[in-house]
Write a protein that holds these residues in place. Structure first.
Motif, mmCIF file in Angstrom:
data_model
loop_
_atom_site.group_PDB
_atom_site.id
_atom_site.type_symbol
_atom_site.label_atom_id
_atom_site.label_comp_id
_atom_site.label_asym_id
_atom_site.label_seq_id
_atom_site.Cartn_x
_atom_site.Cartn_y
_atom_site.Cartn_z
ATOM 1 N N ASP A 23 0.280 32.896 -1.886
ATOM 2 C CA ASP A 23 -0.869 33.420 -2.608
ATOM 3 C C ASP A 23 -2.156 33.045 -1.869
ATOM 4 O O ASP A 23 -2.410 31.865 -1.591
ATOM 5 N N HIS A 24 -2.963 34.046 -1.552
ATOM 6 C CA HIS A 24 -4.183 33.805 -0.766
ATOM 7 C C HIS A 24 -5.179 32.943 -1.529
ATOM 8 O O HIS A 24 -5.791 32.027 -0.952
ATOM 9 N N ASP A 25 -5.357 33.181 -2.803
ATOM 10 C CA ASP A 25 -6.327 32.407 -3.583
ATOM 11 C C ASP A 25 -5.905 30.951 -3.692
ATOM 12 O O ASP A 25 -6.741 30.042 -3.619
ATOM 13 N N ARG A 26 -4.601 30.717 -3.892
ATOM 14 C CA ARG A 26 -4.140 29.340 -3.973
ATOM 15 C C ARG A 26 -4.311 28.618 -2.637
ATOM 16 O O ARG A 26 -4.627 27.430 -2.603
ATOM 17 N N ARG A 27 -4.104 29.319 -1.545
ATOM 18 C CA ARG A 27 -4.307 28.708 -0.241
ATOM 19 C C ARG A 27 -5.766 28.296 -0.050
ATOM 20 O O ARG A 27 -6.055 27.193 0.416
ATOM 21 N N ARG A 28 -6.668 29.174 -0.381
ATOM 22 C CA ARG A 28 -8.088 28.861 -0.218
ATOM 23 C C ARG A 28 -8.511 27.718 -1.145
ATOM 24 O O ARG A 28 -9.276 26.833 -0.730
ATOM 25 N N ALA A 29 -8.036 27.718 -2.377
ATOM 26 C CA ALA A 29 -8.392 26.639 -3.309
ATOM 27 C C ALA A 29 -7.840 25.298 -2.828
ATOM 28 O O ALA A 29 -8.524 24.271 -2.886
ATOM 29 N N ALA A 30 -6.593 25.306 -2.335
ATOM 30 C CA ALA A 30 -6.013 24.060 -1.832
ATOM 31 C C ALA A 30 -6.728 23.581 -0.575
ATOM 32 O O ALA A 30 -6.931 22.375 -0.383
ATOM 33 N N ALA A 68 0.828 -1.206 0.000
ATOM 34 C CA ALA A 68 0.000 0.000 0.000
ATOM 35 C C ALA A 68 0.867 1.262 0.000
ATOM 36 O O ALA A 68 0.510 2.261 -0.637
ATOM 37 N N ARG A 69 1.980 1.228 0.686
ATOM 38 C CA ARG A 69 2.866 2.394 0.697
ATOM 39 C C ARG A 69 3.533 2.598 -0.654
ATOM 40 O O ARG A 69 3.738 3.730 -1.102
ATOM 41 N N TRP A 70 3.870 1.516 -1.329
ATOM 42 C CA TRP A 70 4.516 1.636 -2.634
ATOM 43 C C TRP A 70 3.509 2.095 -3.695
ATOM 44 O O TRP A 70 3.789 3.011 -4.465
ATOM 45 N N TRP A 71 2.348 1.453 -3.731
ATOM 46 C CA TRP A 71 1.330 1.813 -4.717
ATOM 47 C C TRP A 71 0.465 2.943 -4.168
ATOM 48 O O TRP A 71 -0.751 2.801 -3.992
ATOM 49 N N SER A 72 1.068 4.050 -3.907
ATOM 50 C CA SER A 72 0.313 5.213 -3.459
ATOM 51 C C SER A 72 -0.422 5.839 -4.645
ATOM 52 O O SER A 72 -0.077 5.606 -5.811
ATOM 53 N N ALA A 73 -1.429 6.631 -4.332
ATOM 54 C CA ALA A 73 -2.215 7.269 -5.392
ATOM 55 C C ALA A 73 -1.368 8.197 -6.271
ATOM 56 O O ALA A 73 -1.557 8.202 -7.490
ATOM 57 N N PRO A 74 -0.432 8.995 -5.716
ATOM 58 C CA PRO A 74 0.403 9.806 -6.610
ATOM 59 C C PRO A 74 1.236 8.971 -7.574
ATOM 60 O O PRO A 74 1.429 9.358 -8.728
ATOM 61 N N ARG A 75 1.734 7.811 -7.134
ATOM 62 C CA ARG A 75 2.532 6.980 -8.025
ATOM 63 C C ARG A 75 1.669 6.310 -9.088
ATOM 64 O O ARG A 75 2.082 6.180 -10.252
ATOM 65 N N VAL A 76 0.476 5.878 -8.712
ATOM 66 C CA VAL A 76 -0.369 5.127 -9.635
ATOM 67 C C VAL A 76 -1.158 6.049 -10.552
ATOM 68 O O VAL A 76 -1.252 5.806 -11.770
ATOM 69 N N LEU A 77 -1.712 7.121 -10.001
ATOM 70 C CA LEU A 77 -2.603 7.998 -10.767
ATOM 71 C C LEU A 77 -1.938 9.278 -11.233
ATOM 72 O O LEU A 77 -2.507 9.989 -12.063
ATOM 73 N N GLY A 78 -0.774 9.604 -10.679
ATOM 74 C CA GLY A 78 -0.109 10.839 -11.071
ATOM 75 C C GLY A 78 -0.728 12.088 -10.484
ATOM 76 O O GLY A 78 -0.491 13.188 -11.007
ATOM 77 N N VAL A 79 -1.508 11.967 -9.414
ATOM 78 C CA VAL A 79 -2.116 13.140 -8.783
ATOM 79 C C VAL A 79 -1.140 13.748 -7.783
ATOM 80 O O VAL A 79 -0.142 13.138 -7.386
ATOM 81 N N LYS A 80 -1.445 14.944 -7.352
ATOM 82 C CA LYS A 80 -0.609 15.630 -6.380
ATOM 83 C C LYS A 80 -0.799 14.992 -5.007
ATOM 84 O O LYS A 80 -1.935 14.735 -4.595
ATOM 85 N N PRO A 81 0.280 14.710 -4.275
ATOM 86 C CA PRO A 81 0.123 14.102 -2.946
ATOM 87 C C PRO A 81 -0.700 14.976 -2.012
ATOM 88 O O PRO A 81 -0.668 16.207 -2.073
ATOM 89 N N ALA A 82 -1.452 14.312 -1.140
ATOM 90 C CA ALA A 82 -2.295 15.046 -0.199
ATOM 91 C C ALA A 82 -1.456 15.900 0.746
ATOM 92 O O ALA A 82 -1.879 16.991 1.141
ATOM 93 N N ALA A 83 -0.256 15.430 1.095
ATOM 94 C CA ALA A 83 0.615 16.219 1.975
ATOM 95 C C ALA A 83 1.033 17.524 1.302
ATOM 96 O O ALA A 83 1.136 18.567 1.967
#
Length: 569
Positions: free
Chosen positions: A239-246, A213-228
């Motif tokens: 940037d205030h807008d980027r903070r609010r969107a994130a 499960a640690r190796w096949w993380s979602a960022p590695r498998v799907l290419g999404v940005k890590p939650a951390a």
């Protein structure tokens, strides 16, 4: 005590007014992911996702190979653990002791060599063959229905690891069932040695599952940005807008308040059949760390000690076949029904705890669902009482079940010293651990017990609506007339007719999405991604719908040569 606030995007605490006497949250209609636009789908296709998993499967395969060799070793060692250890110490590597013990426990060297050569490789190949099943489990996931980005990414990795670890996990109960049915094998009975090996095998399987499960993380498998990284952006970005969107992507507001509204269906849901199943799932999730791992370690120690004691008690025996069966049929016939009743009582403990906590409803100062348990505990006395009573009731159910089993076995004159030891450990160790694990699970999942999944009542902001299309690719999805019509309808609802004109969409909507990797894609009409990035079209170009209409000759004026000429005009 002041009402706690919510952590804003800037990282500071801003006070929020308390919420009381809220109505039941309204359920949102289920989204039709078959109409999700291609730009909101993570993977190109299920086939592409399958190929990506196969490319990164080398480490899970090595983990599974090591796991299978470890399970084979435990199978051999579990037939007579203490006897094996003493024989190896006496023989000092001569090989005589190994052959003697192997003959005593009924091991065939040729079969053992064939098993070591074929079983790990074949079983690992079986796990690889299950990758399409893993893809089918994660492809329909909708990120917006998860309360947090971390929960979505954790679900992806855990489902992939569960599918890969399924063959070795299913092997353990099948092996135990074969022993109970009397299949001829080195494990003639479920003695202390086989049960000790079973505890160690389950610990190895849990460790392998966590590594995969640690190796096949979602960022590695799907290419999404890590939650951390999203959480770091939500707290530290300048940037205030980027903070609010994130921050909106990291965590959504949970609409499921506790306690539920009086006389609502949710207030009685915990004692319904579906609620009992949800309770078991929530309690099991919280009990992995609090119950499963300590009990397996304790079982290893107890069964290992029992095997040593039984071995020295049978020093004059010429064979190991007369080892006593720990799980004798009379003991199992008594413990299994009582265990099922205890399981039912544990599942019903949240519903009973809600009834016992009814008097604390008036002490609730804020029904808002805070992410931090410490904050919720300060403002929601009902939820604190619910968690405590659930843990106490679950622990009492286990203790009462073990005590009842001990009394029945004593009356029937069944069981031995090892059975009595386990019953005492159930009361002194297992019952408190079950109470702690149940309370830990309820702190995280009490709302799941009463309301069900959070996605029924909220939609988290996310760039993606689906992991992978059910059929075909994203390009095929873009050519679907129903998808084009749904996307055009959403654009018109959000931005009006100007949105369609801005993206150069005609009334038929021939190009609603363009794959940037296709040849000539940059020469097509302006895409939504270009518009969001600030790359706008040339509004004055010939043929553009935004070009100003040509002025009539009589409306054209030359540039005045002086200020007086300007005033004259």
């Amino acid at each position: 005590m002041s009402t706690p606030g919510a952590i804003g995007p800037s990282g500071t605490e801003r006070a929020l007014p308390p919420l009381r006497d809220l109505p039941s949250p309204s359920r949102l209609p289920e989204e039709d992911t078959s109409l999700a636009p291609p730009a909101e789908i993570i993977a190109e296709s299920r086939a592409a996702l399958r190929r990506r998993l196969l490319r990164t499967a080398w480490l899970p395969c090595l983990i599974l190979l090591a796991l299978w060799y470890g399970l084979i070793l435990l199978y051999i060692w579990g037939a007579a653990p203490t006897f094996w250890l003493l024989s190896l110490l006496v023989s000092a590597g001569s090989g005589m002791g190994v052959r003697t013990v192997a003959a005593l426990i009924g091991l065939d060297r040729d079969q053992l060599a064939l098993t070591n050569a074929l079983l790990p490789i074949g079983a690992t190949a079986l796990s690889l063959a299950l990758i399409p099943l893993a893809v089918a489990l994660i492809a329909p996931l909708a990120p917006r229905t998860f309360l947090s980005e971390q929960a979505f990414q954790r679900t992806v990795s855990r489902r992939l690891a569960t599918v890969m670890i399924a063959p070795p996990l299913l092997t353990v109960p099948l092996l135990l069932a074969a022993v109970v049915l009397g299949v001829r094998m080195p494990w003639g009975r479920l003695g202390a040695g086989p049960l000790m090996a079973t505890c160690l095998a389950l610990l190895l399987i849990l460790l392998a599952w966590a590594c995969i499960a640690r190796w096949w993380s979602a960022p590695r498998v799907l290419g999404v940005k890590p939650a951390a990284d999203l959480e770091r952006t939500a707290r530290l970005d300048r940037d205030h807008d980027r903070r609010r969107a994130a921050a909106r992507q990291v965590l959504a507001q949970d609409r499921r308040h506790l306690p539920p509204t009086p006389a609502s269906p949710e207030s009685r849901a915990a004692l319904s059949p579906v609620g009992l199943l949800r309770s078991l799932r929530v309690i099991a999730a919280g009990s992995v760390a609090w119950v499963a791992i300590p009990v397996l370690v304790l079982g290893w120690l107890v069964m290992g000690t029992a095997d040593a004691v039984l071995l020295f008690a049978r020093t004059g025996a010429s064979t190991l076949a007369d080892a006593p069966d720990v799980l004798a049929w009379p003991v199992a016939a008594v413990c299994l029904p009582i265990g099922l009743l205890v399981l039912l009582a544990v599942a019903a403990s949240p519903g009973v705890a809600a009834l016992l906590s009814a008097r604390r409803r008036a002490e609730v100062r804020d029904l808002r669902t805070y992410a931090d348990w410490a904050v919720r505990a300060r403002v929601n006395a009902w939820e604190v009482s619910l968690v405590r009573w659930t843990g106490v009731l679950a622990g009492l159910a286990v203790a009462l079940g073990a005590t009842t089993a001990g009394i029945v076995l004593a009356i029937a004159q069944q069981g031995d010293a090892l059975t009595a030891t386990w019953l005492v450990l159930d009361v002194l160790v297992l019952a408190p651990l079950v109470g702690l694990g149940t309370a830990a699970g309820m702190r995280r999942g009490a709302r799941d017990v009463f309301y069900g999944p959070a996605g029924r009542y909220m939609r988290r902001e996310s760039s993606y609506a689906l992991v992978a299309p059910e059929l075909g690719t994203r390009a095929d999805r873009a050519a679907d007339p129903a998808v084009r019509a749904a996307q055009r309808r959403r654009l018109l609802e959000q931005h009006g007719e100007h949105a369609a004109a801005l993206m150069a969409l005609d009334t038929a909507g021939e190009r609603l999405w363009v794959d940037g990797s296709e040849p000539g894609a940059r020469d097509t009409a302006v895409r939504a991604a270009d518009v969001s990035a600030g790359n706008l079209p040339d509004f004055g170009a010939e043929g553009s719908p935004f070009a100003a209409p040509p002025a009539r000759p009589e409306q054209r004026h030359g540039i005045p040569g002086s200020v007086s000429g300007l005033h004259e005009r």
